[in-house]
Design a protein around this motif. Sequence first.
Motif, mmCIF file in Angstrom:
data_model
loop_
_atom_site.group_PDB
_atom_site.id
_atom_site.type_symbol
_atom_site.label_atom_id
_atom_site.label_comp_id
_atom_site.label_asym_id
_atom_site.label_seq_id
_atom_site.Cartn_x
_atom_site.Cartn_y
_atom_site.Cartn_z
ATOM 1 N N ARG A 344 0.822 -1.208 0.000
ATOM 2 C CA ARG A 344 0.000 0.000 0.000
ATOM 3 C C ARG A 344 0.857 1.259 0.000
ATOM 4 O O ARG A 344 0.490 2.279 -0.600
ATOM 5 C CB ARG A 344 -0.929 -0.012 1.216
ATOM 6 N N ALA A 345 2.008 1.205 0.664
ATOM 7 C CA ALA A 345 2.878 2.384 0.707
ATOM 8 C C ALA A 345 3.397 2.753 -0.670
ATOM 9 O O ALA A 345 3.767 3.916 -0.902
ATOM 10 C CB ALA A 345 4.041 2.131 1.657
ATOM 11 N N GLN A 346 3.437 1.792 -1.607
ATOM 12 C CA GLN A 346 3.938 2.071 -2.954
ATOM 13 C C GLN A 346 2.837 2.563 -3.899
ATOM 14 O O GLN A 346 3.140 2.994 -5.008
ATOM 15 C CB GLN A 346 4.574 0.799 -3.551
ATOM 16 N N LEU A 347 1.587 2.485 -3.469
ATOM 17 C CA LEU A 347 0.463 2.880 -4.319
ATOM 18 C C LEU A 347 0.156 4.351 -4.061
ATOM 19 O O LEU A 347 -0.585 4.708 -3.143
ATOM 20 C CB LEU A 347 -0.748 1.992 -4.032
ATOM 21 N N THR A 348 0.735 5.215 -4.881
ATOM 22 C CA THR A 348 0.657 6.658 -4.636
ATOM 23 C C THR A 348 -0.745 7.202 -4.840
ATOM 24 O O THR A 348 -1.254 7.975 -4.032
ATOM 25 C CB THR A 348 1.640 7.394 -5.552
ATOM 26 N N GLY A 349 -1.388 6.830 -5.925
ATOM 27 C CA GLY A 349 -2.736 7.322 -6.189
ATOM 28 C C GLY A 349 -3.765 6.556 -5.380
ATOM 29 O O GLY A 349 -3.723 5.332 -5.299
ATOM 30 N N ARG A 350 -4.716 7.260 -4.804
ATOM 31 C CA ARG A 350 -5.762 6.629 -3.997
ATOM 32 C C ARG A 350 -7.124 7.142 -4.455
ATOM 33 O O ARG A 350 -7.327 8.359 -4.591
ATOM 34 C CB ARG A 350 -5.574 6.951 -2.513
ATOM 35 N N THR A 351 -8.048 6.215 -4.670
ATOM 36 C CA THR A 351 -9.427 6.555 -5.019
ATOM 37 C C THR A 351 -10.346 5.709 -4.161
ATOM 38 O O THR A 351 -10.205 4.485 -4.135
ATOM 39 C CB THR A 351 -9.711 6.293 -6.508
ATOM 40 N N ALA A 352 -11.260 6.349 -3.464
ATOM 41 C CA ALA A 352 -12.182 5.644 -2.575
ATOM 42 C C ALA A 352 -13.613 6.001 -2.950
ATOM 43 O O ALA A 352 -13.998 7.168 -2.890
ATOM 44 C CB ALA A 352 -11.909 5.995 -1.116
ATOM 45 N N HIS A 353 -14.390 4.987 -3.337
ATOM 46 C CA HIS A 353 -15.825 5.153 -3.512
ATOM 47 C C HIS A 353 -16.512 4.980 -2.157
ATOM 48 O O HIS A 353 -15.851 5.005 -1.129
ATOM 49 C CB HIS A 353 -16.337 4.143 -4.539
ATOM 50 N N ARG A 354 -17.815 4.829 -2.173
ATOM 51 C CA ARG A 354 -18.526 4.668 -0.901
ATOM 52 C C ARG A 354 -17.968 3.467 -0.136
ATOM 53 O O ARG A 354 -17.835 2.377 -0.672
ATOM 54 C CB ARG A 354 -20.024 4.485 -1.155
ATOM 55 N N LEU A 355 -17.657 3.702 1.152
ATOM 56 C CA LEU A 355 -17.105 2.658 2.009
ATOM 57 C C LEU A 355 -18.056 2.380 3.166
ATOM 58 O O LEU A 355 -18.839 3.235 3.568
ATOM 59 C CB LEU A 355 -15.737 3.093 2.547
ATOM 60 N N ASN A 356 -17.958 1.177 3.699
ATOM 61 C CA ASN A 356 -18.893 0.770 4.745
ATOM 62 C C ASN A 356 -18.471 1.199 6.139
ATOM 63 O O ASN A 356 -19.288 1.154 7.059
ATOM 64 C CB ASN A 356 -19.071 -0.756 4.720
ATOM 65 N N ASP A 357 -17.230 1.598 6.330
ATOM 66 C CA ASP A 357 -16.776 1.956 7.666
ATOM 67 C C ASP A 357 -15.619 2.939 7.557
ATOM 68 O O ASP A 357 -14.981 3.067 6.510
ATOM 69 C CB ASP A 357 -16.346 0.714 8.449
ATOM 70 N N GLU A 358 -15.360 3.625 8.670
ATOM 71 C CA GLU A 358 -14.299 4.624 8.693
ATOM 72 C C GLU A 358 -12.918 3.990 8.600
ATOM 73 O O GLU A 358 -11.980 4.604 8.075
ATOM 74 C CB GLU A 358 -14.413 5.449 9.970
ATOM 75 N N THR A 359 -12.781 2.756 9.086
ATOM 76 C CA THR A 359 -11.483 2.083 9.016
ATOM 77 C C THR A 359 -11.023 1.912 7.571
ATOM 78 O O THR A 359 -9.847 2.104 7.248
ATOM 79 C CB THR A 359 -11.561 0.713 9.705
ATOM 80 N N SER A 360 -11.953 1.578 6.692
ATOM 81 C CA SER A 360 -11.591 1.429 5.278
ATOM 82 C C SER A 360 -11.141 2.760 4.689
ATOM 83 O O SER A 360 -10.232 2.802 3.858
ATOM 84 C CB SER A 360 -12.781 0.875 4.494
ATOM 85 N N ALA A 361 -11.791 3.856 5.097
ATOM 86 C CA ALA A 361 -11.372 5.167 4.610
ATOM 87 C C ALA A 361 -9.979 5.518 5.116
ATOM 88 O O ALA A 361 -9.174 6.121 4.393
ATOM 89 C CB ALA A 361 -12.384 6.229 5.039
ATOM 90 N N ASN A 362 -9.688 5.140 6.358
ATOM 91 C CA ASN A 362 -8.341 5.382 6.886
ATOM 92 C C ASN A 362 -7.296 4.573 6.139
ATOM 93 O O ASN A 362 -6.152 5.012 5.992
ATOM 94 C CB ASN A 362 -8.304 5.041 8.379
ATOM 95 N N MET A 363 -7.670 3.394 5.665
ATOM 96 C CA MET A 363 -6.743 2.598 4.867
ATOM 97 C C MET A 363 -6.345 3.329 3.591
ATOM 98 O O MET A 363 -5.209 3.228 3.128
ATOM 99 C CB MET A 363 -7.387 1.254 4.502
ATOM 100 N N ALA A 364 -7.308 4.062 3.037
ATOM 101 C CA ALA A 364 -7.039 4.744 1.770
ATOM 102 C C ALA A 364 -6.309 6.063 1.971
ATOM 103 O O ALA A 364 -5.357 6.377 1.245
ATOM 104 C CB ALA A 364 -8.348 4.977 1.016
ATOM 105 N N PHE A 365 -6.743 6.873 2.945
ATOM 106 C CA PHE A 365 -6.244 8.247 3.037
ATOM 107 C C PHE A 365 -5.587 8.593 4.361
ATOM 108 O O PHE A 365 -5.063 9.698 4.494
ATOM 109 C CB PHE A 365 -7.405 9.232 2.809
ATOM 110 N N GLY A 366 -5.615 7.696 5.330
ATOM 111 C CA GLY A 366 -5.080 8.041 6.631
ATOM 112 C C GLY A 366 -3.626 8.421 6.625
ATOM 113 O O GLY A 366 -3.180 9.249 7.421
ATOM 114 N N ASP A 367 -2.849 7.840 5.687
ATOM 115 C CA ASP A 367 -1.412 8.116 5.666
ATOM 116 C C ASP A 367 -1.019 9.198 4.674
ATOM 117 O O ASP A 367 0.146 9.587 4.635
ATOM 118 C CB ASP A 367 -0.642 6.822 5.344
ATOM 119 N N ILE A 368 -1.958 9.691 3.858
ATOM 120 C CA ILE A 368 -1.580 10.702 2.866
ATOM 121 C C ILE A 368 -2.446 11.946 2.928
ATOM 122 O O ILE A 368 -1.966 13.051 2.670
ATOM 123 C CB ILE A 368 -1.614 10.119 1.431
#
Length: 450
Positions: A344-368
């Motif tokens: 995941r650290a190597q995947l620079t671009g992040r796109t998140a559609h509707r997610l079921n929980d906040e944890t999934s959103a943190n997986m996508a954008f929490g570090d960037i």
Amino acid sequence: MTAFTVALVLVVAAAGLLRWRRPAWYWLAFGVTLAALRVLVRYRSIMDACGLTVPPARWRLSLARATNRPIPEPRPPRIRRLRPTRTGLVLRLKLRPGQDVFDIAAASDRLRHSFSMFGVNSREVRSGVVEVRITGYDVLKRVQMPAEKETRTMRVPVALREDGSVHYRDYRAIPHALTLGATESGKSVYQRNLVAGLAPLDVALVGIDCKQGVELFPLARRFSALADSPDTAAELLDALVARMADVYRLIRTQQRITVDVPDAEIAADIWDLPDELRPTPVVVLVDEVAELALYATKEEERRRDRIITALVRLAQLGRAAGIYLEICGQRFGSELGKGITMLRAQLTGRTAHRLNDETSANMAFGDIAPDAVLAAIQIPAELRGLAIAGDASGGWHRIRAPHTSLRQAVNLCNRYADRTPDLPELAPFRPITGTATELVPSAKASPATA
């Protein structure tokens, strides 16, 4: 007088009908003129009310006192250019001394209400100059991509941003990307738009679809290699790693580092090679990454480690060899096992559609982009296709891809099937397709994004 009144009523009625049914037409016919006048007439008072003015210079105050003139008013940023667009207005502002671009960004919601517009976004053009994009209507409710788009190598338009600009997937700038989304969130439509944008280009498409190929195998005529199971995916990824090594050996032999060659011509990746020697770039699309990481037996665990190791190697080293990753899934966290966070650290671009929980959103954008986490979990279920796109720079945008049915994507892939390159390393994984079939006319697509 009666005829004038009737004509005025008809014009007002037509404007109201257009604003309700066709907001884009209303904006081009009436809205852009009214909005430009409103901005120019009320600009100074609105900027003052929003706290975006600075006191006059000391020499102006001294001159006013010496000449017994009124005290000069506070000064707002100077409008350098006002440009109407098909979705709104673009203001280019010259900031006054003491102002900052974050002042404009922080006041964007107040400016939206004050100008009676749908949205206001800002970005810094250069030091002291800010571009403010004012949106006249909800461009993401009914996505209509502009007819003219910028063309560049390995850069394809995939969606529309909330400020009316086109969202591009630029592989030269962002080699690898992660796309997350719950079921029925529009992730598949986003992927189809990506394939549709890549189909006319000179690029090899490689797909891994462990749902027995139901998403990617209909598009097989444009794919150089496809895998529909974890076992086949492991062998395919090993072949891609071997191709990457061969490309690096080619670059090494063609680096042209002798003293009589200018530095600008020294090759460090495939894009520095001459056209006749440049290998075909490869885009790898993984439809559901969790199926590659889950295991139940020791043998499946060894296969899983083999797959994740190959993906990590491609993510770390594949850019210069022209191998780009598009990883899709519903979740992408440490519960998938070792190596996942490294990938995941190597995947620079992040796109998140509707997610079921906040944890999934943190997986996508929490570090960037922590600010994007809240926006990602607020996407309503009825707006399928709406997504948050961000990258390692910390910036993010709301985007929505235009609705593309599977039949439309299949027709497009069949049309450009002759552009599918034959790569010797991937020949065993080339999908078996029949003879070319006639394109089936697609039904009229719904304006809503599925």
